[in-house]
Write an enzyme that holds these catalytic residues in place. Structure first.
Site, PDB file in Angstrom:
ATOM      1  N   GLU A  34       0.857  -1.196   0.000  1.00  0.00           N
ATOM      2  CA  GLU A  34       0.000   0.000   0.000  1.00  0.00           C
ATOM      3  C   GLU A  34       0.891   1.243   0.000  1.00  0.00           C
ATOM      4  OE1 GLU A  34      -3.362   0.807  -0.312  1.00  0.00           O
ATOM      5  OE2 GLU A  34      -2.397   2.770  -0.331  1.00  0.00           O
ATOM      6  N   GLY A  39      -6.990   0.738   3.246  1.00  0.00           N
ATOM      7  CA  GLY A  39      -8.443   0.757   3.033  1.00  0.00           C
ATOM      8  C   GLY A  39      -8.835   1.483   1.763  1.00  0.00           C
ATOM      9  N   GLY A  40      -7.910   2.274   1.208  1.00  0.00           N
ATOM     10  CA  GLY A  40      -8.153   2.911  -0.088  1.00  0.00           C
ATOM     11  C   GLY A  40      -9.279   3.928  -0.081  1.00  0.00           C
ATOM     12  N   THR A  41      -9.912   4.065  -1.231  1.00  0.00           N
ATOM     13  CA  THR A  41     -10.904   5.126  -1.460  1.00  0.00           C
ATOM     14  C   THR A  41     -12.102   5.020  -0.529  1.00  0.00           C
ATOM     15  OG1 THR A  41     -10.272   5.008  -3.802  1.00  0.00           O
ATOM     16  CG2 THR A  41     -12.273   6.241  -3.274  1.00  0.00           C
ATOM     17  N   CYS A  42     -12.731   3.852  -0.484  1.00  0.00           N
ATOM     18  CA  CYS A  42     -13.979   3.710   0.272  1.00  0.00           C
ATOM     19  C   CYS A  42     -13.779   4.149   1.724  1.00  0.00           C
ATOM     20  CB  CYS A  42     -14.455   2.257   0.211  1.00  0.00           C
ATOM     21  SG  CYS A  42     -15.943   1.961   1.164  1.00  0.00           S
ATOM     22  N   HIS A 441     -45.562  -4.772   8.699  1.00  0.00           N
ATOM     23  CA  HIS A 441     -46.222  -3.458   8.623  1.00  0.00           C
ATOM     24  C   HIS A 441     -45.747  -2.612   9.807  1.00  0.00           C
ATOM     25  CE1 HIS A 441     -49.221  -0.365   8.115  1.00  0.00           C
ATOM     26  NE2 HIS A 441     -49.461  -0.454   9.423  1.00  0.00           N
TER      27      HIS A 441
HETATM   28  C1  LIG Z   1     -16.779  10.329  -2.972  1.00  0.00           C
HETATM   29  C2  LIG Z   1     -16.993   8.861  -3.240  1.00  0.00           C
HETATM   30  C3  LIG Z   1     -18.064   8.215  -2.655  1.00  0.00           C
HETATM   31  C4  LIG Z   1     -18.263   6.866  -2.905  1.00  0.00           C
HETATM   32  N1  LIG Z   1     -19.339   6.257  -2.322  1.00  0.00           N
HETATM   33  C5  LIG Z   1     -19.573   4.957  -2.580  1.00  0.00           C
HETATM   34  C6  LIG Z   1     -20.672   4.292  -1.977  1.00  0.00           C
HETATM   35  O1  LIG Z   1     -21.430   4.885  -1.219  1.00  0.00           O
HETATM   36  N2  LIG Z   1     -20.846   2.983  -2.230  1.00  0.00           N
HETATM   37  C7  LIG Z   1     -20.009   2.279  -3.067  1.00  0.00           C
HETATM   38  O2  LIG Z   1     -20.214   1.085  -3.272  1.00  0.00           O
HETATM   39  N3  LIG Z   1     -18.947   2.884  -3.642  1.00  0.00           N
HETATM   40  C8  LIG Z   1     -18.711   4.198  -3.421  1.00  0.00           C
HETATM   41  N4  LIG Z   1     -17.622   4.799  -3.989  1.00  0.00           N
HETATM   42  C9  LIG Z   1     -16.692   3.992  -4.840  1.00  0.00           C
HETATM   43  C10 LIG Z   1     -15.764   3.165  -3.954  1.00  0.00           C
HETATM   44  O3  LIG Z   1     -15.099   3.994  -3.045  1.00  0.00           O
HETATM   45  C11 LIG Z   1     -14.753   2.375  -4.792  1.00  0.00           C
HETATM   46  O4  LIG Z   1     -15.453   1.724  -5.813  1.00  0.00           O
HETATM   47  C12 LIG Z   1     -14.064   1.357  -3.882  1.00  0.00           C
HETATM   48  O5  LIG Z   1     -13.249   2.034  -2.975  1.00  0.00           O
HETATM   49  C13 LIG Z   1     -13.318   0.270  -4.634  1.00  0.00           C
HETATM   50  O6  LIG Z   1     -12.020   0.587  -4.766  1.00  0.00           O
HETATM   51  P1  LIG Z   1     -10.876  -0.451  -5.148  1.00  0.00           P
HETATM   52  O7  LIG Z   1     -10.965  -1.693  -4.340  1.00  0.00           O
HETATM   53  O8  LIG Z   1     -10.888  -0.579  -6.589  1.00  0.00           O
HETATM   54  O9  LIG Z   1      -9.575   0.362  -4.725  1.00  0.00           O
HETATM   55  P2  LIG Z   1      -9.343   1.651  -3.840  1.00  0.00           P
HETATM   56  O10 LIG Z   1     -10.271   1.651  -2.677  1.00  0.00           O
HETATM   57  O11 LIG Z   1      -9.349   2.835  -4.710  1.00  0.00           O
HETATM   58  O12 LIG Z   1      -7.899   1.361  -3.261  1.00  0.00           O
HETATM   59  C14 LIG Z   1      -6.771   1.257  -4.068  1.00  0.00           C
HETATM   60  C15 LIG Z   1      -5.551   1.345  -3.180  1.00  0.00           C
HETATM   61  O13 LIG Z   1      -4.401   1.054  -3.954  1.00  0.00           O
HETATM   62  C16 LIG Z   1      -3.354   1.903  -3.563  1.00  0.00           C
HETATM   63  N5  LIG Z   1      -2.407   1.995  -4.672  1.00  0.00           N
HETATM   64  C17 LIG Z   1      -2.630   2.526  -5.903  1.00  0.00           C
HETATM   65  N6  LIG Z   1      -1.551   2.395  -6.681  1.00  0.00           N
HETATM   66  C18 LIG Z   1      -0.622   1.756  -5.938  1.00  0.00           C
HETATM   67  C19 LIG Z   1       0.701   1.344  -6.192  1.00  0.00           C
HETATM   68  N7  LIG Z   1       1.277   1.508  -7.383  1.00  0.00           N
HETATM   69  N8  LIG Z   1       1.405   0.752  -5.188  1.00  0.00           N
HETATM   70  C20 LIG Z   1       0.824   0.549  -3.979  1.00  0.00           C
HETATM   71  N9  LIG Z   1      -0.432   0.926  -3.694  1.00  0.00           N
HETATM   72  C21 LIG Z   1      -1.155   1.514  -4.662  1.00  0.00           C
HETATM   73  C22 LIG Z   1      -4.060   3.218  -3.252  1.00  0.00           C
HETATM   74  O14 LIG Z   1      -3.291   4.019  -2.396  1.00  0.00           O
HETATM   75  C23 LIG Z   1      -5.340   2.727  -2.591  1.00  0.00           C
HETATM   76  O15 LIG Z   1      -5.197   2.625  -1.200  1.00  0.00           O
HETATM   77  C24 LIG Z   1     -17.369   6.155  -3.743  1.00  0.00           C
HETATM   78  C25 LIG Z   1     -16.272   6.804  -4.315  1.00  0.00           C
HETATM   79  C26 LIG Z   1     -16.085   8.134  -4.070  1.00  0.00           C
HETATM   80  C27 LIG Z   1     -14.897   8.805  -4.693  1.00  0.00           C
END
Ligand SMILES: Cc1cc2nc3c(=O)[nH]c(=O)nc-3n(C[C@H](O)[C@H](O)[C@H](O)COP(=O)(O)OP(=O)(O)OC[C@H]3O[C@@H](n4cnc5c(N)ncnc54)[C@H](O)[C@@H]3O)c2cc1C
Length: 459
Positions: A34, A39-42, A441
């Site tokens: 990482e 935990g990334g985006t979510c 209900h």
């Molecule tokens: C504002 C917003 C609201 C959202 N709300 C919802 C919701 O309510 N419900 C829903 O289902 N989805 C929602 N989503 C979408 C959801 O967040 C993503 O679909 C979800 O996080 C899936 O992501 P992922 O597993 O593809 O990777 P991500 O969660 O994006 O994680 C990828 C990880 O990889 C790491 N990484 C990237 N490149 C490298 C590299 N070269 N080397 C090492 N690490 C790296 C990054 O740092 C990141 O931590 C929302 C998105 C946004 C932006």
């Protein structure tokens, strides 16, 4: 010298950590890498923080409607953005720490912090160290797309990531993009007390939805005082004293909006540009998404891509489902496929929109004989009791098989209720099953049999 593992996972989004845990539990060695926040985006900038903020905004909204419910609030309802942000940070931070602690506690799993790049189809480099594995999994997610609009270099702008640091109330937030992310932020900031303008290039909001859904959402947001400008083409940005002038080539209305802050919410782009995929020979499409087959395998045997970076889903649940498919196939000898899953998602405005299956437009295009029904939330007793009667329930079924083709539930609880229809779709069961079920209900769900009793030939 390289270090060898059975599996390497790049990214700790919604697929990577669970996959690491499954491999580790199966007794195989795994490295998970990482580069930023666990935990990334979510967890850090997406679902969890935004839904926490949506909850604060909802509470403020209900407080302002106190008189309707029979209570008084002393003075104005004012939102303390520092406390709102602190609450969001606490919820999101707990989840972020939870992912990291979980991974670090796994036997057979090595957690590495750093940016991973491919060196060959079997090796990646991270922090100058070469790691090697027979199986590699890419879960690198995506980030906000920043379009090359005129003036973008000259003004500060926000994205979903930098919005997470906002601990003040923007006086006038201009949101470029009238889709899911833009609408959620728009309604929440309006409820926090900002003036909000949403600019949408297309002729309607959430253009992927049916027209009646888009129109109902536009009315709901408009009624809260959000300015919505559709057909906003040729958007440009410029500094104007302490404000940002956003130029719009709309058919109607003033050609410029003066805001204090601009949020760009015009789509996402995959984090695949800095992975050196070419060294591994992994193919991407013209937008940078990694091309995968029905079992998430890339064109290079031994390399899989999961989550947003494969362009086959843009949700937490699609990424997690990718993990389940890959793990079950590789570790349980299963034959799960991407094409078996049914499209489903929600828009977490208030009221929310729960969606499953096809839209009306998709049904029309498919040429199937269909039946459809629509029921206003104003005639759902639970919605009336809650004082939340906006929206409607609509369902379409196949006229021959009686199976559900698609549904949109825009209304209180719509994000939960839609699962009844989704599960029916997975069961490939006829809608008549729901008609014979006894529901609780008063709930929104109890009206599904009523809605289904109104099915008529699809217009
Ligand atoms: C504002 C917003 C609201 C959202 N709300 C919802 C919701 O309510 N419900 C829903 O289902 N989805 C929602 N989503 C979408 C959801 O967040 C993503 O679909 C979800 O996080 C899936 O992501 P992922 O597993 O593809 O990777 P991500 O969660 O994006 O994680 C990828 C990880 O990889 C790491 N990484 C990237 N490149 C490298 C590299 N070269 N080397 C090492 N690490 C790296 C990054 O740092 C990141 O931590 C929302 C998105 C946004 C932006």
């Amino acid at each position: 010298m390289s270090r060898h593992f059975d599996a390497i996972i790049i990214g700790t989004g919604q697929a990577g950590p669970s996959l690491a845990a499954r491999f580790a539990a199966a007794g195989t060695t795994v490295a998970i890498i990482e580069r930023h926040k666990f935990g990334g985006t979510c967890v850090n900038t997406g679902c969890i923080p935004t839904k926490t903020l949506v909850a604060s905004a909802y509470a403020a909204h209900v407080a302002r409607r106190g008189a309707e419910y029979g209570f008084a609030v002393n003075g104005d309802v004012r939102v303390d953005m520092k406390r709102v942000k602190a609450r969001k940070d606490e919820v999101s931070g707990r989840s972020n720490r939870g992912v990291e602690d979980w991974l670090r506690g796994l036997k057979n799993c090595m957690v590495i912090q750093g940016h991973a790049r491919f060196q060959s189809p079997r090796t990646v480099v991270v922090n100058d160290e070469v790691l090697q594995a027979e199986k590699l999994f890419i879960n690198v997610g995506g980030r906000a797309f920043v379009p090359a609009m005129p003036g973008i270099q000259d003004v500060p702008f926000l994205t979903n990531s930098s919005m997470m640091d906002v601990d003040f109330l923007p006086e006038h937030l201009v949101i470029v993009g009238g889709s899911y992310i833009g609408l959620e932020f728009g309604q929440m900031y309006r409820r926090f007390g900002s003036e909000v303008t949403i600019l949408e290039m297309g002729p309607r909001l959430i253009g992927r939805e049916d027209e009646d859904v888009s129109e109902a959402v536009r009315q709901i947001l408009g009624a809260e005082g959000i300015q919505i400008r559709l057909n906003a083409k040729c958007i440009s940005l410029a500094k104007r004293h302490s404000r940002i002038a956003v130029g719009i080539g709309c058919d109607e209305g003033p050609p410029e909006v003066l805001g204090t802050h601009v949020l760009l919410a015009v789509g996402r782009t995959p984090n695949t540009h800095d992975l050196c995929l070419d060294r591994a020979g992994v193919a991407t499409d013209e937008r940078g998404y990694i091309i995968v087959d029905d079992q998430l395998q890339t064109n290079v045997p031994g390399i899989w891509a999961l989550g947003d970076c494969n362009g086959r889903g843009a949700f937490t649940h699609t990424s997690y489902n990718d993990y389940e498919i890959v793990a079950d196939n590789l570790l349980n000898g299963d034959h799960r496929r991407l094409s078996d899953r049914i499209q489903t998602y929600a828009l977490f405005t208030d009221p929310p929109l729960g969606r499953c299956g096809m839209t009306d437009a998709e049904i029309r295009k498919s040429g199937r004989a269909a039946l459809a029904a629509k029921h206003p939330m104003s005639r759902v007793s639970r919605a009336v009791e809650k004082g939340e009667t906006q929206g409607f329930i609509k369902v379409a079924v196949d006229a021959d098989t009686k199976q559900i083709l698609g549904a949109a539930i825009l209304g209180t609880g719509g994000d939960e209720v839609v699962h009844v229809l989704l599960d029916l779709m997975y069961a490939k069961a006829p809608y008549t099953v729901v008609q014979r079920a006894m529901h609780i209900h008063p709930t929104v769900t109890e009206f599904l049999p009523t809605v289904l009793s109104k099915l008529e030939p699809f217009a």
